[in-house]
Design a protein around this motif. Structure first.
Motif, PDB file in Angstrom:
ATOM      1  N   TYR A 422       0.840  -1.193   0.000  1.00 42.46           N
ATOM      2  CA  TYR A 422       0.000   0.000   0.000  1.00 42.46           C
ATOM      3  C   TYR A 422       0.878   1.247   0.000  1.00 42.46           C
ATOM      4  CZ  TYR A 422       1.067   0.908   4.933  1.00 42.46           C
ATOM      5  OH  TYR A 422       1.707   1.203   6.098  1.00 42.46           O
ATOM      6  N   ALA A 423       0.222   2.405  -0.113  1.00 42.41           N
ATOM      7  CA  ALA A 423       0.909   3.692  -0.001  1.00 42.41           C
ATOM      8  C   ALA A 423       0.193   4.505   1.074  1.00 42.41           C
ATOM      9  CB  ALA A 423       0.898   4.436  -1.337  1.00 42.41           C
ATOM     10  N   ASN A 424       0.949   4.996   2.049  1.00 44.71           N
ATOM     11  CA  ASN A 424       0.308   5.633   3.200  1.00 44.71           C
ATOM     12  C   ASN A 424      -0.182   7.051   2.917  1.00 44.71           C
ATOM     13  OD1 ASN A 424       2.772   6.918   3.048  1.00 44.71           O
ATOM     14  ND2 ASN A 424       3.159   6.877   5.243  1.00 44.71           N
ATOM     15  N   TRP A 425      -0.063   7.518   1.676  1.00 42.90           N
ATOM     16  CA  TRP A 425      -0.600   8.837   1.330  1.00 42.90           C
ATOM     17  C   TRP A 425      -1.799   8.720   0.392  1.00 42.90           C
ATOM     18  CZ3 TRP A 425      -0.391   8.715  -3.850  1.00 42.90           C
ATOM     19  CH2 TRP A 425       0.647   8.002  -4.471  1.00 42.90           C
ATOM     20  N   GLU A 426      -2.173   7.504   0.047  1.00 42.19           N
ATOM     21  CA  GLU A 426      -3.156   7.295  -1.012  1.00 42.19           C
ATOM     22  C   GLU A 426      -4.484   6.841  -0.415  1.00 42.19           C
ATOM     23  OE1 GLU A 426      -5.429   5.040  -3.671  1.00 42.19           O
ATOM     24  OE2 GLU A 426      -3.954   3.881  -2.549  1.00 42.19           O
ATOM     25  N   ALA A 427      -5.582   7.439  -0.882  1.00 37.31           N
ATOM     26  CA  ALA A 427      -6.881   7.291  -0.227  1.00 37.31           C
ATOM     27  C   ALA A 427      -7.398   5.856  -0.235  1.00 37.31           C
ATOM     28  CB  ALA A 427      -7.907   8.216  -0.895  1.00 37.31           C
ATOM     29  N   VAL A 428      -7.324   5.179  -1.379  1.00 32.03           N
ATOM     30  CA  VAL A 428      -7.851   3.817  -1.449  1.00 32.03           C
ATOM     31  C   VAL A 428      -7.081   2.896  -0.508  1.00 32.03           C
ATOM     32  CG1 VAL A 428      -8.356   1.874  -2.964  1.00 32.03           C
ATOM     33  CG2 VAL A 428      -8.588   4.204  -3.823  1.00 32.03           C
ATOM     34  N   SER A 429      -5.757   3.086  -0.447  1.00 32.04           N
ATOM     35  CA  SER A 429      -4.938   2.277   0.456  1.00 32.04           C
ATOM     36  C   SER A 429      -5.365   2.473   1.905  1.00 32.04           C
ATOM     37  CB  SER A 429      -3.461   2.654   0.305  1.00 32.04           C
ATOM     38  OG  SER A 429      -2.941   2.222  -0.930  1.00 32.04           O
ATOM     39  N   LEU A 430      -5.570   3.723   2.292  1.00 30.75           N
ATOM     40  CA  LEU A 430      -5.939   4.007   3.671  1.00 30.75           C
ATOM     41  C   LEU A 430      -7.330   3.464   3.995  1.00 30.75           C
ATOM     42  CD1 LEU A 430      -4.587   7.630   4.151  1.00 30.75           C
ATOM     43  CD2 LEU A 430      -3.571   5.488   4.903  1.00 30.75           C
ATOM     44  N   ALA A 431      -8.249   3.544   3.036  1.00 34.40           N
ATOM     45  CA  ALA A 431      -9.590   3.006   3.258  1.00 34.40           C
ATOM     46  C   ALA A 431      -9.530   1.487   3.399  1.00 34.40           C
ATOM     47  CB  ALA A 431     -10.512   3.400   2.105  1.00 34.40           C
ATOM     48  N   PHE A 432      -8.741   0.833   2.542  1.00 34.12           N
ATOM     49  CA  PHE A 432      -8.647  -0.623   2.598  1.00 34.12           C
ATOM     50  C   PHE A 432      -7.848  -1.091   3.808  1.00 34.12           C
ATOM     51  CE2 PHE A 432      -6.675  -4.679   0.931  1.00 34.12           C
ATOM     52  CZ  PHE A 432      -7.821  -5.432   1.119  1.00 34.12           C
ATOM     53  N   LEU A 433      -6.931  -0.264   4.298  1.00 36.91           N
ATOM     54  CA  LEU A 433      -6.148  -0.630   5.480  1.00 36.91           C
ATOM     55  C   LEU A 433      -7.067  -0.924   6.663  1.00 36.91           C
ATOM     56  CD1 LEU A 433      -3.360  -0.940   6.809  1.00 36.91           C
ATOM     57  CD2 LEU A 433      -3.406   1.503   7.313  1.00 36.91           C
ATOM     58  N   GLN A 434      -8.170  -0.200   6.750  1.00 34.35           N
ATOM     59  CA  GLN A 434      -9.107  -0.427   7.840  1.00 34.35           C
ATOM     60  C   GLN A 434      -9.768  -1.800   7.708  1.00 34.35           C
ATOM     61  OE1 GLN A 434     -11.706   2.968   7.755  1.00 34.35           O
ATOM     62  NE2 GLN A 434     -10.028   4.411   7.863  1.00 34.35           N
ATOM     63  N   SER A 435     -10.132  -2.196   6.483  1.00 33.38           N
ATOM     64  CA  SER A 435     -10.695  -3.533   6.267  1.00 33.38           C
ATOM     65  C   SER A 435      -9.663  -4.609   6.558  1.00 33.38           C
ATOM     66  CB  SER A 435     -11.204  -3.667   4.826  1.00 33.38           C
ATOM     67  OG  SER A 435     -12.251  -2.764   4.566  1.00 33.38           O
ATOM     68  N   TYR A 436      -8.433  -4.341   6.187  1.00 32.24           N
ATOM     69  CA  TYR A 436      -7.347  -5.300   6.412  1.00 32.24           C
ATOM     70  C   TYR A 436      -7.141  -5.529   7.917  1.00 32.24           C
ATOM     71  CZ  TYR A 436      -2.699  -7.432   5.715  1.00 32.24           C
ATOM     72  OH  TYR A 436      -1.618  -8.272   5.698  1.00 32.24           O
ATOM     73  N   VAL A 437      -7.195  -4.455   8.688  1.00 34.31           N
ATOM     74  CA  VAL A 437      -7.065  -4.584  10.141  1.00 34.31           C
ATOM     75  C   VAL A 437      -8.244  -5.365  10.716  1.00 34.31           C
ATOM     76  CG1 VAL A 437      -7.086  -3.281  12.307  1.00 34.31           C
ATOM     77  CG2 VAL A 437      -5.644  -2.531  10.426  1.00 34.31           C
ATOM     78  N   ASP A 438      -9.452  -5.116  10.191  1.00 35.25           N
ATOM     79  CA  ASP A 438     -10.630  -5.845  10.674  1.00 35.25           C
ATOM     80  C   ASP A 438     -10.475  -7.348  10.450  1.00 35.25           C
ATOM     81  OD1 ASP A 438     -11.813  -3.498  11.466  1.00 35.25           O
ATOM     82  OD2 ASP A 438     -12.985  -3.257   9.626  1.00 35.25           O
ATOM     83  N   VAL A 439      -9.918  -7.730   9.302  1.00 32.65           N
ATOM     84  CA  VAL A 439      -9.686  -9.151   9.028  1.00 32.65           C
ATOM     85  C   VAL A 439      -8.657  -9.711  10.008  1.00 32.65           C
ATOM     86  CG1 VAL A 439      -8.812 -10.802   7.333  1.00 32.65           C
ATOM     87  CG2 VAL A 439     -10.315  -8.961   6.608  1.00 32.65           C
ATOM     88  N   ALA A 440      -7.593  -8.949  10.265  1.00 32.40           N
ATOM     89  CA  ALA A 440      -6.566  -9.397  11.215  1.00 32.40           C
ATOM     90  C   ALA A 440      -7.159  -9.607  12.603  1.00 32.40           C
ATOM     91  CB  ALA A 440      -5.423  -8.382  11.257  1.00 32.40           C
ATOM     92  N   ILE A 441      -8.096  -8.746  12.990  1.00 32.33           N
ATOM     93  CA  ILE A 441      -8.745  -8.896  14.297  1.00 32.33           C
ATOM     94  C   ILE A 441      -9.596 -10.167  14.334  1.00 32.33           C
ATOM     95  CG2 ILE A 441     -10.475  -7.878  15.835  1.00 32.33           C
ATOM     96  CD1 ILE A 441      -9.480  -5.133  14.939  1.00 32.33           C
ATOM     97  N   LYS A 442     -10.350 -10.418  13.246  1.00 25.26           N
ATOM     98  CA  LYS A 442     -11.208 -11.607  13.190  1.00 25.26           C
ATOM     99  C   LYS A 442     -10.388 -12.892  13.224  1.00 25.26           C
ATOM    100  CE  LYS A 442     -15.018  -9.427  10.639  1.00 25.26           C
ATOM    101  NZ  LYS A 442     -16.112  -9.699  11.580  1.00 25.26           N
ATOM    102  N   LEU A 443      -9.176 -12.857  12.660  1.00 21.86           N
ATOM    103  CA  LEU A 443      -8.343 -14.059  12.585  1.00 21.86           C
ATOM    104  C   LEU A 443      -7.235 -14.045  13.630  1.00 21.86           C
ATOM    105  CD1 LEU A 443      -8.055 -14.486   8.704  1.00 21.86           C
ATOM    106  CD2 LEU A 443      -9.561 -15.686  10.284  1.00 21.86           C
ATOM    107  N   LYS A 444      -7.373 -13.176  14.616  1.00 22.66           N
ATOM    108  CA  LYS A 444      -6.367 -13.099  15.672  1.00 22.66           C
ATOM    109  C   LYS A 444      -6.295 -14.434  16.410  1.00 22.66           C
ATOM    110  CE  LYS A 444      -5.110 -10.405  19.784  1.00 22.66           C
ATOM    111  NZ  LYS A 444      -5.544  -9.312  20.695  1.00 22.66           N
ATOM    112  N   GLY A 445      -5.086 -14.942  16.589  1.00 21.64           N
ATOM    113  CA  GLY A 445      -4.902 -16.201  17.289  1.00 21.64           C
ATOM    114  C   GLY A 445      -4.861 -17.421  16.397  1.00 21.64           C
ATOM    115  N   VAL A 446      -5.186 -17.247  15.094  1.00 23.48           N
ATOM    116  CA  VAL A 446      -5.096 -18.374  14.163  1.00 23.48           C
ATOM    117  C   VAL A 446      -3.633 -18.709  13.941  1.00 23.48           C
ATOM    118  CG1 VAL A 446      -5.616 -19.194  11.837  1.00 23.48           C
ATOM    119  CG2 VAL A 446      -7.255 -17.746  13.058  1.00 23.48           C
TER     120      VAL A 446
END
Length: 804
Positions: A422-446
């Motif tokens: 991703y690029a930390n200055w780019e809007a789509v990347s930042l929007a998708f980063l939030q979804s990516y973190v949500d997935v990491a939370i759901k799969l935490k401990g796997v």
């Protein structure tokens, strides 16, 4: 006679004392009544409520605060008095030294509550505790989410709930709530808590730093006990004025309908200093406009008033292009006529304080003009999402940040790594980063699953080596396997499905007949059937080496999207006979329908098998979504779309499914579209009809030959017979299309770029090669970066420049 006169005189004195005692605020709000025991207990017989402090020493801080509380409490009919024990005979309230560290709340001569004076530490604590004690039966104090859910279920269809959180009992916020509840106690069910965990349970954010908050739960309108009550947050501090104003707004109608001149309309929202939004409607689009207005009204409740203005029933001078009218609370300020594209634009207008501008027609640019434009923002909705969530602190500690030095070592030493480029200055990347973190939370401990990220803005050379030229990109690296690229939608659930399905070997080798039956029945991978409702089993004889290799190659390319397996043991003919199919073959287990279909494979290479599987996965009467539309378009058939404002009902299926199953529609793709789950359908209908027609509606769209769009007659009932007659009339030319779509190519509003080439190139900007993007989103620069990345980005940029 003397006795009678004495009685009259005593009652007169008693009446004067009562008047002096309970009209204390008329003279001096800071007056603390000082009475003898005999005088005070005479007054108690009246049945009034009073707070009494028995004292031997007048020089105390507590007495000063009690004096301040006398006036406000007197306003609520609660008298405050001090009895000097030093001048009185002994009593049970003056007899012990520890009794002198308490204050007593009476109703008449009945003792309601004893308060330690250290709990009444200031005027706010005194007033809050006294009112809290009096309202004990009206205000529920709770400590757990279960307690609140029980109250919520009990109040559904009856009363709305005001849930209040305060840091502690006796704070200024607690006092404000108690004073308000004293007035509104019978109108709502007040619930009080001091537990931040309860706030987190109802979805509140930043509960650890706020001093108090109020959530209004709209339970009175909820008749279905399985439905949750909607909630509205008071976003201002907890003061009496703010709470009173907020409750007034919660009592206001959610949505009003008018035909009057907006300039003359006045509502409680305007009276309380809030704007009023008029959403324009007409008869043909009334239902859809009302749905939009209700959605906006719920989102902006407590922030603005929403009104549906019926243009058909009024004779108003409104510009033709306007669909929204914005009216400010200030007197004498003219209304603004606006054209806004969707509900989100209206919400943003209020929440983000977007300045009102005169709306001008959108200019269409020639292809040669595009290079000279300011390309700072290419996707307003994505940028808006990033801006709206800019203060949200993401738990990035769940995701390892990779660098040029750590990339190879971490990837090679981990059995399964998921990398977000991703690029930390780019809007789509930042929007998708939030979804990516949500997935990491759901799969935490796997186990054996590592979530990582690489900022291509800092390490462009690593991204170039990985052939990443656009953002964001997800790749899954597994030891001994080629990396798998995620090409699905940039959304939490789709990515979660892809990662979960990737955890199993694909295709799976099945070694026994029993295991094959478990696989086909959905028992072998039961936990994954919700992600893949169809399981594919390739069946081969042991001698079909080439056919099996082609299937394995096809299965690998479909990894993450569907579950595939193969069986090639000596007894494969048992499956062949049971399912009446000649080998090689595919068995498709459809778990939702509980049936197994078969497809013959003959002289099929890997690409053919992929297409066969993709075609077999398509439903006979599917719901069209943004995700699956491209698959159906590839079939090159006209779309027979049934537009609905909600899910299909039994009547719809009774009329449509027989046509499909009897193969009357083989030359078409019969499908349906839910405008509630896929709102882009509204824009599609408006493009076809120039307005939103009444629903449900059946439309035939021929995108591939002439681009004609035909609509089923609105005055006819949608049933099997009428549909067939309508299709016959279309085929013979007796029915005319409502519009013909342009053959103009669909392009993104602005071109995409190879950003890595732009950053590393030394040639001028206009000489950089541009590459088309597969991503449906455009890229946009944003100044609101994640704070975690911002600090590290500056350091790493310096390192990269020094190396150059």
């Amino acid at each position: 006679m003397m006795s009678s006169r004495l009685s009259v005189w005593m009652y007169s004195i008693f009446f004067v004392l009562i008047c002096m005692f309970y009209k204390c605020t008329a003279r001096n709000r800071d007056t603390l009544m000082e009475l003898s025991l005999q005088e005070y207990f005479s007054i108690l017989q009246t049945g009034k409520t009073s707070l009494v402090y028995f004292s031997q020493d007048d020089i105390t801080v507590f007495l000063e605060e009690l004096k301040k509380a006398a006036g406000p409490l007197c306003s609520y009919g609660i008298s405050v008095a001090k009895v000097n024990c030093a001048k009185e005979e002994a009593s049970k309230y003056c007899g012990k030294e520890n009794d002198l560290t308490k204050a007593y709340l009476f109703r008449g001569n009945i003792l309601l509550r004893e308060f330690p004076t250290d709990a009444l530490f200031d005027v706010n604590a005194i007033i809050a505790n006294v009112l809290f004690a009096l309202l004990f039966n009206e205000i529920k104090y709770i400590t757990s989410l279960d307690d609140f859910e029980n109250i919520e279920n009990a109040m559904k269809g009856k009363t709305n709930i005001a849930l209040i959180y305060v840091r502690a009992i006796g704070t200024p916020e607690h006092r404000a709530v108690m004073e308000t509840a004293f007035v509104y106690g019978t109108a709502y069910q007040f619930v009080l808590t001091t537990e931040t965990a309860l706030l987190e349970g109802i979805g509140a954010e930043n509960s650890d730093i706020i001093s108090g908050s109020l959530f209004f739960f709209h339970c009175k309108v909820v008749l279905d006990l399985t439905q949750k009550c909607r909630k509205t947050l008071l976003e201002q501090p907890l003061t009496i004025l703010n709470i009173h104003r907020f409750l007034k707004l919660m009592d206001a109608p959610l949505l009003t309908e008018i035909t009057d001149d907006p300039e003359k309309v006045s509502t409680i929202h305007l009276q309380l200093g809030l704007p009023l939004i008029f959403i324009l409607s007409q008869q043909t689009t009334y239902e859809a406009d009302k749905n939009t207005a209700e959605r906006v009204a719920w989102h902006l409740r407590g922030k603005a008033g929403i009104t549906l203005l019926l243009k058909d029933s009024s004779d108003l001078n409104i510009p033709a292009h306007a669909n929204v009218i914005f009216k400010r609370a200030e007197k004498g300020v003219p209304v603004d006529f606006l054209f806004l594209h969707d509900a989100n634009s209206i919400i943003s207008l209020v929440e983000n304080n977007v300045p009102i501008q005169n709306n001008e027609p959108v200019k269409e640019y020639e292809e040669g003009e595009m290079e000279t434009l300011n390309l700072g923002i290419q996707d307003d909705q994505v940028v808006e999402t990033v801006y709206r969530d800019r203060k949200r602190n993401l738990p990035l500690e769940l995701i390892i940040e990779l660098t040029e030095e750590t990339f190879n070592s971490i990837i090679m030493n981990t059995s399964s790594s998921i990398v977000l480029f991703y690029a930390n200055w780019e809007a789509v990347s930042l929007a998708f980063l939030q979804s990516y973190v949500d997935v990491a939370i759901k799969l935490k401990g796997v186990s054996n699953m590592l979530f990582t990220r690489l900022n291509c803005g800092d390490w462009s050379n690593v991204c170039t080596k990985q052939n990443v030229t656009e953002y964001p990109v997800i790749k899954i690296f597994k030891a001994g396997e080629k990396p798998v690229i995620y090409t699905g939608m940039l959304e939490t659930e789709y990515l979660l499905k892809f990662i979960r399905l990737n955890r199993i070997s694909c295709p799976v080798k099945i070694v026994t007949i029993e295991e094959a039956e478990e696989y086909l029945n959905g028992e072998l991978y039961k936990e994954l059937t919700s992600y893949s409702s169809v399981s594919i089993l390739g069946v081969f004889s042991s001698s079909m080496t080439k056919e099996k290799e082609n299937f394995i190659e096809a299965g690998n390319s479909l990894k993450g999207y569907v579950i595939t397996g193969f069986y090639s043991e000596e007894d494969a003919l048992i499956l062949s006979k049971k399912y009446a199919v000649t080998l090689p073959a595919l068995l498709l287990a459809r778990h939702k329908e509980g049936k197994i279909d078969s497809v013959l494979l003959s002289n099929s290479d890997a690409k053919d098998i992929v297409q066969i599987i993709k075609s077999a996965l398509l439903e006979i009467f599917p719901e069209i979504t943004v995700e699956n539309l491209p698959f159906y378009l590839r079939l090159q058939k006209p779309l027979l779309i049934f537009f609905r404002d909600g899910n299909l009902n039994d009547k719809d299926e009774i009329e449509m499914l027989p046509l499909v199953k009897q193969k009357h529609l083989e030359t078409l793709i019969p499908c349906w579209l839910n405008l509630k789950t896929t709102p882009v359908g509204r824009g599609i209908l408006k493009a076809y009809f120039k307005h939103l027609p009444p629903l449900p509606l059946l439309v035939l769209v021929d995108l591939h030959i002439q681009g004609q769009v035909s609509a089923f007659p609105l005055d006819q009932t949608i049933n099997e017979k009428n549909i067939l007659l309508w299709l016959q009339r279309l085929e013979t030319g007796l029915e005319s299309p409502i519009t013909t779509l342009s053959d103009e190519e669909w392009k993104p509003p602005l071109p995409a770029y190879n950003f890595l080439s732009r950053m590393d190139a030394t040639v001028p900007y206009t000489e950089i090669a541009q590459f088309p993007t597969k991503n449906m989103f455009s890229c946009a620069k944003t100044t609101d970066l994640q704070q975690h990345d911002k600090g590290h980005s500056e350091d790493k940029s310096v390192i990269r420049k020094e190396r150059a």
